[in-house]
Each structure stands twice: as structure tokens, then as C-alpha cells.
Scaffold this motif. Structure first.
Motif, mmCIF file in Angstrom:
data_model
loop_
_atom_site.group_PDB
_atom_site.id
_atom_site.type_symbol
_atom_site.label_atom_id
_atom_site.label_comp_id
_atom_site.label_asym_id
_atom_site.label_seq_id
_atom_site.Cartn_x
_atom_site.Cartn_y
_atom_site.Cartn_z
ATOM 1 N N ASP A 319 0.868 -1.176 -0.113
ATOM 2 C CA ASP A 319 0.005 0.146 -0.084
ATOM 3 C C ASP A 319 0.758 1.262 0.095
ATOM 4 O O ASP A 319 0.719 2.226 -0.661
ATOM 5 N N THR A 320 1.944 1.174 0.833
ATOM 6 C CA THR A 320 2.703 2.519 0.960
ATOM 7 C C THR A 320 3.467 2.724 -0.113
ATOM 8 O O THR A 320 4.101 3.789 -0.575
ATOM 9 N N TRP A 321 4.076 1.585 -0.572
ATOM 10 C CA TRP A 321 5.336 1.859 -1.675
ATOM 11 C C TRP A 321 5.184 0.984 -2.919
ATOM 12 O O TRP A 321 5.527 1.678 -3.911
ATOM 13 N N HIS A 322 4.912 -0.212 -2.951
ATOM 14 C CA HIS A 322 4.801 -0.973 -4.160
ATOM 15 C C HIS A 322 3.771 -1.719 -4.203
ATOM 16 O O HIS A 322 3.355 -3.120 -3.806
ATOM 17 N N ALA A 364 14.296 4.536 -1.020
ATOM 18 C CA ALA A 364 14.794 5.347 -2.129
ATOM 19 C C ALA A 364 14.129 5.099 -3.244
ATOM 20 O O ALA A 364 13.543 3.900 -3.595
ATOM 21 N N PRO A 365 13.805 6.199 -4.284
ATOM 22 C CA PRO A 365 13.030 5.922 -5.595
ATOM 23 C C PRO A 365 13.247 4.788 -6.092
ATOM 24 O O PRO A 365 12.423 4.128 -6.835
ATOM 25 N N GLU A 366 14.657 4.320 -6.376
ATOM 26 C CA GLU A 366 15.078 3.311 -7.301
ATOM 27 C C GLU A 366 14.206 1.977 -7.098
ATOM 28 O O GLU A 366 14.066 1.242 -7.714
ATOM 29 N N ASN A 367 14.054 1.946 -5.557
ATOM 30 C CA ASN A 367 13.184 0.552 -5.086
ATOM 31 C C ASN A 367 12.069 0.094 -5.768
ATOM 32 O O ASN A 367 11.724 -0.910 -6.140
ATOM 33 N N ASP A 368 11.501 1.321 -6.349
ATOM 34 C CA ASP A 368 10.234 0.642 -7.169
ATOM 35 C C ASP A 368 10.699 -0.021 -8.482
ATOM 36 O O ASP A 368 9.958 -1.018 -8.731
ATOM 37 N N ARG A 369 11.531 0.497 -9.154
ATOM 38 C CA ARG A 369 12.041 -0.271 -10.637
ATOM 39 C C ARG A 369 12.552 -1.435 -10.244
ATOM 40 O O ARG A 369 12.322 -2.461 -10.949
ATOM 41 N N LEU A 370 13.353 -1.517 -9.168
ATOM 42 C CA LEU A 370 14.306 -2.663 -8.875
ATOM 43 C C LEU A 370 13.069 -3.814 -8.236
ATOM 44 O O LEU A 370 13.346 -5.064 -8.619
ATOM 45 N N ALA A 371 12.191 -3.381 -7.264
ATOM 46 C CA ALA A 371 11.398 -4.416 -6.630
ATOM 47 C C ALA A 371 10.583 -4.818 -7.863
ATOM 48 O O ALA A 371 10.042 -5.971 -7.852
#
Length: 381
Positions: A319-322, A364-371
């Protein structure tokens, strides 16, 4: 000059390496970071750039994930009961109208004691017992149980004092015996002196002018709720980014922010939470994961002044991030940019660390693309 990408990925996860390399290519030339993931207990991603594979970083509030995993284990054992009042374990917590609060609400950031009127010293921030004693005496900043707000620096100490009262042992000791040692995790709540050479000091945020303008516009009054929660109302206000660089914090490993880990340690811990890893069984039963990953506080966070959501301690990561992750994903991010979680639906356990404090704080913002890349590869298996 672009950083070289090191490490390995399993068959089917080549796109994750490509995504990591593409991200790193767009970063500062001094970037340091690590990415690790497991699927159903098997390591499938182990990548790093700008440093060695064995480097350790301060992971800030990703530490809380270890604290809540200890609590989950003790609830599963029957040592702790979620719907008992906190005062059953810790009578002194009843001061200033907090006597009716349950352990369930304490874990869900509903206690209202996000800090104290006068703040904490560094010695108190480093010592969970001292921190808990101060918080027990504090009048709550909202009526306990009626609202929620992120207990940024005190959540681990509050949970830890309940653990200590119920077991006679510190949360850090229980974590060491039941989680870190059996699974060989590179995630420390109290960094042993022989491991100190592996620690990489946290570098300060390096915002662009536009990002600095955003930071400057944020509330900074020392007696705002956010400032109290992050100890900016103390005689010596806390510089959050510098906390892991303080030897006292690393040595004591306070359960809110004091953890030191690699991405392998973060991902390995969450893999152990939900999966068989090697010869070791999963730490948590599915029912326990479901209980701790159920929404308990969702909506307007009085500290963050934004929408947030928590299960029992753990952030509701989907919900919060991904939002692409499975419902009931448990995890926790850290202010410096670290991120870690377990998605019981896909069997994915994820860990990310970086050296430089990320803008604007939190995962960090890059977590969205990496996850997202790791999750897509896991689903394709």
C-alpha cells in the motif's frame, strides 16, 4: 565513469541485473549499493556496485522489521498476547492515561508517545531501556488508540521493553539467538567490534536545487509533532542521517534505527520469515504472517501528515510503496533509502541498501523499479 555491476542472478532474473545496471548508470559516480532477493528460500539476485559484497550499511528504520519479527515469534510461541494491555507486561506504562492500550495498538503506532516534551540525549537514543523509561512517563500526544502516527525513534524501544518484561531478555538478545545466528544473517542489532571494518559510513543527502527547495518547505518547528518524533526538539537536535555513523548507536543496536546490514542480510531475514532456507524451517507460520500483515492502521498519519498504513508494526509495503506486491506483504523501509520485505504470495524476499542518504527519506525511489523487476521475474518462474 559508470560503476561496474558485480554479482550474480539466477536464470530468469537477467532483466533484474539489466535494471540495476541502468539505474546505477544514471547515478552519481560515487554510488554504492546492494540488491539481493530470494524466491521461496532460494537466493536469485545478489548484486552490488561501488563497494564490496561484504560491506555493511546503516539501515535506519529497516531495523524495525527485525524487532517486529521477534515480537511475531513470541506471539506465535504464546509468550505475548496481542490483545492484552501493555501494562500486563509493563505496569509503569500506565502513566499519563496510557493504561488501556493493548499490545496490538502499541505495535500499530497508536500509542501517541512519539517522543518526549524535551527530547532525548544520544545516550538515551542508543539505549532502548532508557528510551522506554522516558516514553513510559510521557503524556501521549493524542488519546491512545484513537489515531496513529509513526513512532520513528521509539517504536523499537516500546516493543523491546514489552519483550524484556515478558522474557527477561532484551529484544536484541532474542533476535541474535533465534534469528540472526541460526540463519547466519548479515544483519546486526549491535555490531560486534570485529565487524567494524566492514561498516561504510552513511554519506549525507546530496539534493538538487529543486529537491532542496522541497526540503526547505517542510515544517521545521521544533515543537511540531514531526519534530518531536524525530528528536529535533532536543537540546542537541538529532541529525538523522548521522545516527549510523555514531559508534554508540552501532554498538548498542537500538531496535528502531540502529541496525547495520547488507542487502543479503535484509533479504535473508525476510526469506527466513516466510520460507524454508537451507536446512532451516520458516520462522513464521502462514497464520502469523497473515496476522502481522493485516491492516491495523491506515489513513492519515499524524506524524507524516500523509496517507500511511501499518500492520502489526510492519509497514504495509504493497500500500505504502509497491502496489504490485501481494496483499499482506510485510516489510519496512529505512530513512537512508534501504528497503526490505517479504511477499508471501510470490515467495519473494527483497533487500536493498545504499550508502548515500536518499531524497526525500524513506525507501529510495529506485526501489520501485528494482522491486518491480524482481517481482516480475519471480512471477514468471
Amino acid at each position: 565513469m559508470t560503476q561496474e555491476i558485480h554479482g550474480t542472478v539466477a536464470d530468469g532474473f537477467e532483466a533484474v541485473r539489466e535494471e540495476f545496471a541502468a539505474f546505477v548508470a544514471g547515478e552519481r559516480t560515487d554510488y554504492e549499493g546492494q540488491l539481493c532477493a530470494y524466491v521461496h528460500g532460494r537466493k536469485v539476485v545478489d548484486l552490488w556496485a561501488g563497494t564490496g559484497a561484504d560491506a555493511l550499511y546503516g539501515v535506519f528504520s529497516s531495523t524495525k522489521g527485525a524487532a517486529y519479527l521477534v515480537v511475531a515469534l513470541l506471539v506465535q510461541d504464546g509468550t505475548l498476547e496481542l490483545d492484552r494491555k501493555v501494562t500486563y507486561y509493563w505496569p509503569e506504562f500506565a502513566a499519563e492515561g496510557k493504561g488501556a492500550l493493548t499490545l496490538r495498538d502499541l505495535l500499530a503506532h497508536r500509542a501517541g508517545v512519539v517522543g518526549t516534551d524535551t527530547g532525548f540525549t544520544l545516550a538515551e537514543l542508543a539505549d532502548d531501556r532508557q528510551l522506554a523509561e522516558r516514553l513510559a512517563d510521557q503524556r501521549p500526544f493524542w488519546r491512545p488508540g484513537t489515531a496513529f502516527g509513526y513512532h520513528a525513534l521509539g517504536a523499537g524501544a516500546l516493543a523491546g521493553e514489552v519483550v524484556r518484561r515478558a522474557t527477561g531478555r532484551t529484544l536484541q538478545d532474542v533476535y541474535q539467538e533465534r534469528i540472526r545466528t541460526p540463519y547466519g544473517l548479515d544483519f546486526h542489532l549491535g555490531l560486534p567490534a570485529p565487524e567494524e571494518p566492514r561498516f561504510r559510513t552513511t554519506q549525507p543527502m546530496a539534493p538538487t536545487p529543486e529537491q532542496q527547495a522541497v526540503l526547505d518547505a517542510m515544517p521545521t518547528g521544533p515543537h511540531s509533532l514531526a519534530s518531536i518524533a524525530f528528536n529535533r526538539n532536543a537540546a542537541e537536535p538529532t541529525d538523522l542521517a548521522s545516527l549510523p555513523n555514531m559508534p554508540l548507536i552501532r554498538a548498542k543496536g537500538p531496535a528502531s534505527v540502529g541496525g547495520v546490514a547488507s542487502a543479503r542480510g535484509l533479504a535473508g531475514m525476510y526469506a527466513a520469515a516466510i520460507s524454508v532456507v537451507g536446512e532451516q524451517p520458516a520462522l513464521l507460520k502462514p497464520d502469523t504472517v497473515a496476522e502481522f500483515g493485516q491492516f491495523h492502521s491506515a489513513g492519515y498519519d499524524l506524524v507524516a501528515r500523509a496517507h500511511k498504513s501499518f500492520g502489526l508494526g510492519f509497514q504495509m509495503t504493497a500500500d505504502t510503496w509497491h502496489p504490485f506486491l501481494g496483499a499482506g506483504t510485510i516489510g519496512h523501509s529505512g530513512a537512508g533509502g534501504s528497503q526490505a520485505f517479504a511477499d508471501p504470495w510470490s515467495g519473494l524476499a527483497y533487500g536493498y541498501t545504499r550508502r548515500r542518504f536518499a531524497f526525500p527519506g524513506g525507501a529510495a525511489p529506485e526501489n520501485d523499479r528494482l522491486a518491480r523487476a524482481v517481482h516480475a521475474a519471480a512471477l514468471a518462474l
